[in-house]
Design a protein around this motif. Structure first.
Motif, PDB file in Angstrom:
ATOM      1  N   CYS A   1       0.884  -1.047   0.117  1.00  0.00           N
ATOM      2  CA  CYS A   1       0.065  -0.003  -0.154  1.00  0.00           C
ATOM      3  C   CYS A   1       0.782   1.087   0.050  1.00  0.00           C
ATOM      4  O   CYS A   1       1.749   1.228   0.762  1.00  0.00           O
ATOM      5  CB  CYS A   1      -0.923  -0.054   1.382  1.00  0.00           C
ATOM      6  SG  CYS A   1      -1.832   1.346   1.182  1.00  0.00           S
ATOM      7  N   ILE A   4      -0.333  -6.507   0.426  1.00  0.00           N
ATOM      8  CA  ILE A   4      -1.558  -6.799   0.037  1.00  0.00           C
ATOM      9  C   ILE A   4      -1.571  -8.039  -1.015  1.00  0.00           C
ATOM     10  O   ILE A   4      -0.740  -7.875  -1.952  1.00  0.00           O
ATOM     11  CB  ILE A   4      -2.375  -5.876  -0.526  1.00  0.00           C
ATOM     12  CG1 ILE A   4      -2.639  -4.555   0.408  1.00  0.00           C
ATOM     13  CG2 ILE A   4      -3.824  -6.261  -0.945  1.00  0.00           C
ATOM     14  CD1 ILE A   4      -2.936  -3.298  -0.084  1.00  0.00           C
ATOM     15  N   VAL A  32      -3.164 -10.162  -3.881  1.00  0.00           N
ATOM     16  CA  VAL A  32      -4.194 -10.247  -5.069  1.00  0.00           C
ATOM     17  C   VAL A  32      -4.042 -11.346  -5.993  1.00  0.00           C
ATOM     18  O   VAL A  32      -2.897 -11.737  -6.487  1.00  0.00           O
ATOM     19  CB  VAL A  32      -4.494  -8.825  -5.750  1.00  0.00           C
ATOM     20  CG1 VAL A  32      -4.836  -7.862  -4.811  1.00  0.00           C
ATOM     21  CG2 VAL A  32      -3.202  -8.624  -6.395  1.00  0.00           C
ATOM     22  N   GLU A  67      -8.502  -2.205  -9.378  1.00  0.00           N
ATOM     23  CA  GLU A  67      -8.382  -1.375  -8.462  1.00  0.00           C
ATOM     24  C   GLU A  67      -8.111  -2.171  -6.958  1.00  0.00           C
ATOM     25  O   GLU A  67      -9.018  -3.028  -7.019  1.00  0.00           O
ATOM     26  CB  GLU A  67      -9.521  -0.465  -8.076  1.00  0.00           C
ATOM     27  CG  GLU A  67      -9.257   0.865  -7.407  1.00  0.00           C
ATOM     28  CD  GLU A  67     -10.456   1.629  -7.272  1.00  0.00           C
ATOM     29  OE1 GLU A  67     -10.418   2.789  -7.417  1.00  0.00           O
ATOM     30  OE2 GLU A  67     -11.699   1.193  -7.214  1.00  0.00           O
ATOM     31  N   ILE A  68      -7.132  -1.718  -6.196  1.00  0.00           N
ATOM     32  CA  ILE A  68      -6.965  -2.386  -5.252  1.00  0.00           C
ATOM     33  C   ILE A  68      -7.332  -1.545  -3.817  1.00  0.00           C
ATOM     34  O   ILE A  68      -6.784  -0.349  -3.907  1.00  0.00           O
ATOM     35  CB  ILE A  68      -5.604  -2.925  -5.006  1.00  0.00           C
ATOM     36  CG1 ILE A  68      -5.015  -3.852  -6.166  1.00  0.00           C
ATOM     37  CG2 ILE A  68      -5.162  -3.865  -3.616  1.00  0.00           C
ATOM     38  CD1 ILE A  68      -3.809  -4.166  -6.227  1.00  0.00           C
ATOM     39  N   THR A  69      -7.988  -2.139  -3.123  1.00  0.00           N
ATOM     40  CA  THR A  69      -8.447  -1.275  -1.820  1.00  0.00           C
ATOM     41  C   THR A  69      -7.693  -1.786  -0.517  1.00  0.00           C
ATOM     42  O   THR A  69      -7.718  -3.071  -0.361  1.00  0.00           O
ATOM     43  CB  THR A  69      -9.834  -1.269  -1.509  1.00  0.00           C
ATOM     44  OG1 THR A  69     -10.613  -1.000  -2.566  1.00  0.00           O
ATOM     45  CG2 THR A  69     -10.147  -0.463  -0.218  1.00  0.00           C
ATOM     46  N   CYS A  70      -6.931  -0.896   0.146  1.00  0.00           N
ATOM     47  CA  CYS A  70      -5.904  -1.517   1.140  1.00  0.00           C
ATOM     48  C   CYS A  70      -7.036  -1.965   2.355  1.00  0.00           C
ATOM     49  O   CYS A  70      -7.808  -0.990   2.741  1.00  0.00           O
ATOM     50  CB  CYS A  70      -5.003  -0.646   1.621  1.00  0.00           C
ATOM     51  SG  CYS A  70      -4.335  -0.878   3.223  1.00  0.00           S
ATOM     52  N   LYS A 124      -7.168   3.347  -2.257  1.00  0.00           N
ATOM     53  CA  LYS A 124      -7.411   2.790  -3.300  1.00  0.00           C
ATOM     54  C   LYS A 124      -6.353   3.183  -4.276  1.00  0.00           C
ATOM     55  O   LYS A 124      -6.095   4.313  -4.271  1.00  0.00           O
ATOM     56  CB  LYS A 124      -8.976   3.044  -4.025  1.00  0.00           C
ATOM     57  CG  LYS A 124      -9.752   2.616  -3.106  1.00  0.00           C
ATOM     58  CD  LYS A 124     -11.371   2.943  -3.711  1.00  0.00           C
ATOM     59  CE  LYS A 124     -12.396   2.243  -2.701  1.00  0.00           C
ATOM     60  NZ  LYS A 124     -13.757   2.407  -3.350  1.00  0.00           N
ATOM     61  N   THR A 167      -1.829  -7.034 -12.665  1.00  0.00           N
ATOM     62  CA  THR A 167      -1.396  -8.036 -12.142  1.00  0.00           C
ATOM     63  C   THR A 167      -1.182  -8.901 -13.233  1.00  0.00           C
ATOM     64  O   THR A 167      -1.616  -8.757 -14.255  1.00  0.00           O
ATOM     65  CB  THR A 167      -2.545  -8.716 -11.213  1.00  0.00           C
ATOM     66  OG1 THR A 167      -3.570  -9.023 -12.100  1.00  0.00           O
ATOM     67  CG2 THR A 167      -3.039  -7.752 -10.266  1.00  0.00           C
TER      68      THR A 167
END
Length: 154
Positions: free
Chosen positions: A123, A130, A132, A140-143, A149, A154
């Motif tokens: 993050c 994190i 994924v 979009e990755i949310t911590c 965000k 990936t």
């Protein structure tokens, strides 16, 4: 070739981590000595002072001595008949260098996650790691820790 096999019977004769490290140190010292030789010869350093190259000869002598010490250690370890002692030396060296090859480092964790089909990201705000799934493209990755965000591939 049987003479070599008979000669090496009962000898250590392994390229273990310690022997490889000694050889790498030898190569580094030889490279540094060559670079210093070029610097001293091309640049003409230390000769106008009146030393007439005494300092450069001393530096080269010390470097050469260290190189030869590395070669001697390598050869003596390789042809040693005390296999238990050489194995113990290598084990101690491996344990000592373990802190530089820490399996808990982020790089090693990332390799392990890739084997499992995951990808690791940190993050940008709280630096939490994190996981994924891999191969999903841009997501979009949310911590989960700070709810920040961010977008990663990936």
């Amino acid at each position: 070739m049987n003479w070599l096999r008979r000669f090496m019977y009962g000898r250590y004769g392994q390229l273990d981590r310690l022997n490889i490290a000694v050889f790498i140190v030898y190569l580094a010292l030889a490279f540094i000595r060559v670079i210093l030789s070029l610097v001293f010869r091309i640049g003409g350093f230390l000769t106008p002072i009146g030393t007439s190259g005494i300092v450069s000869r001393m530096v080269f002598s010390v470097m050469f001595g260290l190189e030869m010490a590395c070669v001697i250690v390598f050869v003596l370890r390789f042809f040693s008949t005390n296999i238990a002692k050489r194995t113990e030396e290598n084990q101690r060296f491996t344990e000592w260098t373990y802190r530089f090859r820490d399996p808990n480092s982020f790089r090693n964790k990332r390799k392990q996650a890739r084997r499992e089909g995951k990808e690791l990201f940190k993050c940008p705000v709280c630096k939490k790691t994190i996981r994924v799934p891999r191969g999903k493209g841009k997501i979009e990755i949310t911590c989960p820790n700070c709810k920040e965000k961010f977008v990663r591939r990936t």
